[in-house]
Structure formats: C-alpha cells, structure tokens
Write a protein that holds these residues in place. Structure first.
Motif, mmCIF file in Angstrom:
data_model
loop_
_atom_site.group_PDB
_atom_site.id
_atom_site.type_symbol
_atom_site.label_atom_id
_atom_site.label_comp_id
_atom_site.label_asym_id
_atom_site.label_seq_id
_atom_site.Cartn_x
_atom_site.Cartn_y
_atom_site.Cartn_z
ATOM 1 N N ASP A 249 0.820 -1.208 0.000
ATOM 2 C CA ASP A 249 0.000 0.000 0.000
ATOM 3 C C ASP A 249 0.854 1.258 0.000
ATOM 4 O O ASP A 249 1.887 1.315 0.670
ATOM 5 C CB ASP A 249 -0.877 0.046 1.261
ATOM 6 C CG ASP A 249 -1.756 -1.168 1.412
ATOM 7 O OD1 ASP A 249 -2.664 -1.349 0.589
ATOM 8 O OD2 ASP A 249 -1.534 -1.938 2.381
ATOM 9 N N LEU B 145 -3.379 2.980 7.145
ATOM 10 C CA LEU B 145 -4.433 3.021 6.133
ATOM 11 C C LEU B 145 -5.542 4.002 6.516
ATOM 12 O O LEU B 145 -6.074 4.712 5.658
ATOM 13 C CB LEU B 145 -4.990 1.616 5.917
ATOM 14 C CG LEU B 145 -3.978 0.625 5.357
ATOM 15 C CD1 LEU B 145 -4.514 -0.798 5.456
ATOM 16 C CD2 LEU B 145 -3.603 0.973 3.927
ATOM 17 N N ASP C 268 -6.757 7.182 4.308
ATOM 18 C CA ASP C 268 -8.117 7.230 3.781
ATOM 19 C C ASP C 268 -8.920 8.390 4.371
ATOM 20 O O ASP C 268 -9.721 9.010 3.664
ATOM 21 C CB ASP C 268 -8.824 5.902 4.017
ATOM 22 C CG ASP C 268 -8.242 4.783 3.156
ATOM 23 O OD1 ASP C 268 -7.368 5.065 2.302
ATOM 24 O OD2 ASP C 268 -8.655 3.629 3.347
ATOM 25 N N TRP D 284 -15.942 2.569 7.605
ATOM 26 C CA TRP D 284 -14.630 2.271 7.030
ATOM 27 C C TRP D 284 -14.018 1.072 7.738
ATOM 28 O O TRP D 284 -14.133 0.916 8.950
ATOM 29 C CB TRP D 284 -13.704 3.483 7.174
ATOM 30 C CG TRP D 284 -12.320 3.240 6.648
ATOM 31 C CD1 TRP D 284 -11.883 3.487 5.387
ATOM 32 C CD2 TRP D 284 -11.190 2.712 7.350
ATOM 33 N NE1 TRP D 284 -10.552 3.146 5.261
ATOM 34 C CE2 TRP D 284 -10.113 2.654 6.448
ATOM 35 C CE3 TRP D 284 -10.997 2.240 8.643
ATOM 36 C CZ2 TRP D 284 -8.855 2.173 6.816
ATOM 37 C CZ3 TRP D 284 -9.749 1.758 9.011
ATOM 38 C CH2 TRP D 284 -8.696 1.732 8.099
ATOM 39 N N THR E 143 -10.343 -1.302 2.091
ATOM 40 C CA THR E 143 -9.412 -0.328 1.513
ATOM 41 C C THR E 143 -8.948 -0.794 0.148
ATOM 42 O O THR E 143 -8.873 -1.987 -0.129
ATOM 43 C CB THR E 143 -8.177 -0.093 2.409
ATOM 44 O OG1 THR E 143 -7.481 -1.325 2.561
ATOM 45 C CG2 THR E 143 -8.568 0.452 3.758
#
Length: 181
Positions: free
Chosen positions: A31, A118, A122, A175, A180
């Motif tokens: 990522d 993450l 986000d 979320w 993701t």
C-alpha cells in the motif's frame, strides 16, 4: 516540504512492483501510505510504502530485500511502534543508495499499526478540511522546526488528535481495513 506531486502514485506503483518481485507471496498487500499517498497534501518528497505480511521474520525478510539493495534501518524506532496502545513489531527498510527516496514499512497484516497507516491515508483523502488543516500544520511546523527528529517529536501528539477524528470518521462511515483499495 513540497507541494503534492502528481507523479508520486506512479513512482509508488513502480516501487510496489520491485518489492513484490522480491517478496513474492510473503507480501499480502503493498500500500501507498503516508502524506505522499494523499492527493493535495504537502509532504517531504519521500514515499512511504506499507507491506502487509502475515508475519515478520527479520532473518527471512531482510535478506530478500538486501538482495535488491534495500537496507534495514538501524534506528530502534524502526523495529517497534506503539499503535492503539499496543507494541507492534515492524521493520523499516531504506532504498538502495541513489534510488528513489522512500521508507518501506513491513508490518503484520492484522496489526493495529497497519490499520493506523491506512486509516490516516483514507481519512485525509476523504475529508478536505482535515487534509488542508493537516497540510497547513505540517508546513508551519517545517518552517519553524527544521530538525527532522524534533519535527517528528512535535508531530506525534498532533497525529494522535488527527487520528481521534479519523476514528470517528471510520465509525460514522463504516470504514474498515478490509474495504481499503
């Protein structure tokens, strides 16, 4: 600090390909994280990459990356971090000498530190006000605190405040790490 650069995602994709070739199936997910992963956010021109793995094994992982020129960072903070009150094992490697500046963070896939990276990304991608405020804060801090160690020490408590807002956002929006991209 520099303004956001549109080439950062492409540079990440190239780096992710290199890392995937070296780590193979050990890398569950690679990522783009940190400030360079957030369009419109000023940052240091240093890519942050997170490699999510089922487990970390320094004796296995470091030689695989060393074979392509990556170097294990020697600082103690590059092996352990605290996230959500838990001590989490990690490894941070630097690129080969002369290569694109980056920090590659190897983390266990299910660790709270992987989630943290993450969620940070986000949330700032989704909330324009938070992104602008965070970028303004970092730019003012960089002007007034040029030493990177001091910069980081001051940024830590501010990051905790940001992440409280990010957690509220995650709860409100549903979320989760699993969703993701």
């Amino acid at each position: 600090m520099v303004e956001y650069r549109s080439q950062w995602p492409e540079e990440f994709e190239h780096l992710a390909g290199v890392l995937h070739a070296a780590l193979g199936d050990l890398a569950l997910r690679i990522d783009h994280v940190g400030s360079t992963s957030v369009p419109g956010l000023p940052s240091k021109d240093c890519l942050d990459v997170q490699v999510r793995m089922s487990s970390l094994d320094e004796a296995r992982d470091v030689p695989l990356l060393a074979a392509i020129g990556f170097r294990c960072r020697p600082e103690p903070w590059n092996r352990v971090e605290v996230s959500s009150g838990q001590r989490c094992h990690k490894l941070v490697v630097a690129p080969p000498v002369g290569a694109r500046t980056c920090n590659v963070h190897l983390r266990e896939s299910t660790g709270p530190n992987a989630r943290f990276a993450l969620l940070f990304r986000d949330y700032l991608r989704a909330d324009d006000t938070a992104r602008r405020a965070w970028g303004d804060f970092k730019q003012r801090l960089a002007v007034n605190v040029p030493d990177l160690v001091d910069f980081g020490q001051i940024k830590v408590p501010a990051t905790q405040v940001l992440m409280r807002a990010a957690q509220r956002w995650a709860t409100q929006t549903g979320w989760s790490v699993e969703r993701t991209a």
